[in-house]
Design an enzyme around this catalytic site. Structure first.
Site, mmCIF file in Angstrom:
data_model
loop_
_atom_site.group_PDB
_atom_site.id
_atom_site.type_symbol
_atom_site.label_atom_id
_atom_site.label_comp_id
_atom_site.label_asym_id
_atom_site.label_seq_id
_atom_site.Cartn_x
_atom_site.Cartn_y
_atom_site.Cartn_z
ATOM 1 N N ASP A 48 15.717 -8.832 13.468
ATOM 2 C CA ASP A 48 15.056 -7.539 13.658
ATOM 3 C C ASP A 48 14.822 -7.196 15.128
ATOM 4 O OD1 ASP A 48 14.334 -6.175 11.082
ATOM 5 O OD2 ASP A 48 13.553 -8.164 10.630
ATOM 6 N N HIS A 172 13.326 -2.419 0.502
ATOM 7 C CA HIS A 172 12.477 -3.240 1.369
ATOM 8 C C HIS A 172 11.194 -3.490 0.567
ATOM 9 C CE1 HIS A 172 10.033 -4.292 5.033
ATOM 10 N NE2 HIS A 172 11.049 -5.129 5.081
ATOM 11 N N HIS A 218 14.310 -8.981 -0.890
ATOM 12 C CA HIS A 218 13.246 -7.975 -1.084
ATOM 13 C C HIS A 218 13.291 -7.279 -2.445
ATOM 14 C CE1 HIS A 218 11.218 -7.916 2.808
ATOM 15 N NE2 HIS A 218 12.392 -7.908 3.419
ATOM 16 N N HIS A 239 17.973 -12.855 3.771
ATOM 17 C CA HIS A 239 16.864 -13.630 4.352
ATOM 18 C C HIS A 239 15.826 -13.915 3.273
ATOM 19 C CE1 HIS A 239 15.849 -9.395 4.735
ATOM 20 N NE2 HIS A 239 14.627 -9.641 5.126
ATOM 21 N N ASP A 309 15.609 -14.170 10.332
ATOM 22 C CA ASP A 309 14.551 -13.154 10.302
ATOM 23 C C ASP A 309 13.727 -13.156 11.587
ATOM 24 O OD1 ASP A 309 13.258 -10.984 9.232
ATOM 25 O OD2 ASP A 309 12.019 -12.103 7.840
#
Length: 421
Positions: A48, A172, A218, A239, A309
């Site tokens: 990210d 998400h 997610h 992830h 991540d």
């Protein structure tokens, strides 16, 4: 006689030191890990960093030195020290942008990835499995994190692919109008959605047709089951970790791991301490390695990759504080008995196999028609303009048949002119 005595002493000393330092002539685990990573540079599934570039610098990166930036878990020097050969950069935008400006924000994040990768000689933007294999730099790839970024539009999904996006996480921490997230109580978007709706199924099919990786991190259990049932291509978790080791809603239960093995997909294990240790204060490299061991036992080493991540969360295991620390994990797995073939798979070969198969499915789907499904009723809100041709409104007939209306109007007009004159 003296020479023989000296020789005997020398042999005795050699034997003595070989007992004290039995592995002095062998490579250390650290050396083996580094040699392995030099030969099979890591493909990491999720970072990210570009979100931090927005937060810290509003994406104005021309005046920022990304080689030695010290405000983030990631910089170019650390990526090189961690033997990263390819990085999926997440172009995440917050769930609060859903039904507002999520598409614009996503485009801006794609823009900053492209500018970053074109500005540094260490980086190279690639869009194919072959591009990763051929690159001698740090290959840059783009992943969308959250289906809210497409604003329920297959056309937007296709345009993202044209811009270089190669995976999309279906949700998400918020539901979309067509897919259910694993996170509950964080956002209140579309609470009645369970799994994939009919439109969500069309999203999966269109991703197959495009050759875009389907990312199930997610997403809810129901969404995962539906996607695995529909997809003709292997899927990824970019992830996530093992639910059996840490029963966090973000993690993958064993029955899904077994289905993932049948699908020939891959779980790229997250380094996020919160999903690794379920609240335990001490989280270290061994904690992370426990997830690798369990997933290997359930689904095989060929189902495993790495998705650190970094820069997406705050807490990481001790010894894995930034992207330069990847060799420490490989060292630990070597110590636990993982062989070099298994670890080359974890580092890159497993992901490349999945990516190639996704591309093969795309090539086989070439004859399929482009998806033109729409989602209407769930997405009516003030930020959407409907340009459909308006339906004709019934005119007032004043009690006369419609065929007589032109004659009646003409007669009325003539009478008015007569009386005026």
């Amino acid at each position: 006689m003296g020479k023989k005595r000296n020789m005997a002493k020398l042999l005795w000393l050699l034997m003595f030191f070989s007992d004290i330092v039995p592995f002095s002539c062998e490579k250390s685990m650290r050396e083996r890990a580094i040699e392995l990573m030099q030969d099979a540079r890591l493909i990491d599934g999720h970072n990210d960093f570009v979100l931090q570039l927005r937060i810290l610098y509003q994406n104005k990166i021309s005046g920022v030195n990304l080689r030695d930036l010290n405000r983030t878990h990631t910089n170019l020097a650390k990526l090189q020290a961690g033997y990263v050969g390819a990085q999926f950069w997440s172009v995440y935008v917050l769930c609060s942008a859903q039904n507002k400006d999520a598409v614009r924000l996503t485009l801006e994040q794609i823009d900053v990835v492209k500018r970053m990768c074109n500005s540094y000689e260490e980086l190279e933007l690639v869009m194919t499995s072959q591009g990763i294999s051929d690159s001698r730099k740090i290959a840059c790839l783009i992943g969308i994190e959250g289906g809210h970024s497409i604003d329920s539009s297959l056309a937007a999904l296709r345009m993202y692919y044209d811009l270089g996006v190669r995976y999309m996480t279906l949700t998400h921490t918020c539901n979309t109008p067509w897919s259910e997230s694993s996170s509950k109580g964080i956002h209140n978007f579309y609470p009645s959605v369970i799994g994939l709706t009919a439109f969500g199924q069309e999203v999966v099919k269109e991703m197959n047709r495009l050759g875009m990786l389907i990312d199930l991190s997610h997403t809810s259990y129901s969404t995962v089951k539906a996607a695995l049932n529909i997809s003709k291509a292997p899927v990824i978790f970019s992830h996530s970790a093992s639910f059996s080791v840490c029963n966090h809603s973000r993690n993958v239960p064993d029955d899904i791991l077994q289905e993932l093995k049948k699908n020939k997909g891959i779980i790229m294990v997250s380094f996020n301490a919160d999903v690794l240790a379920c609240g335990r204060k001490v989280v270290n490299i061994s904690t992370l390695a426990d997830h690798f061991d369990h997933i290997k036992e359930v689904a095989g080493s060929e189902s495993i990759g790495i998705g650190g991540d970094y820069d997406g969360v705050q807490r990481f295991p001790e010894g894995l504080e930034d992207v330069s620390k990847y060799p420490s994990l490989i060292e630990e797995l070597l110590r636990r008995g993982w062989n070099e073939t298994e670890l080359k798979g974890v580092l890159r070969e497993n992901f490349l196999r999945v990516f190639r198969e996704v591309e093969n499915v795309r090539n086989n789907f070439a004859v399929m028609g482009i998806g033109e499904s729409e989602i209407l009723q769930e997405t009516k809100h003030s930020c959407r303009l409907d340009l459909r041709k308006p339906q004709p409104q019934p005119s007032r007939s004043f009690g006369f048949p419609s065929v007589a209306q032109p004659f009646i109007l003409t007669l009325v007009s003539c009478l008015m002119l007569y009386y005026v004159s």
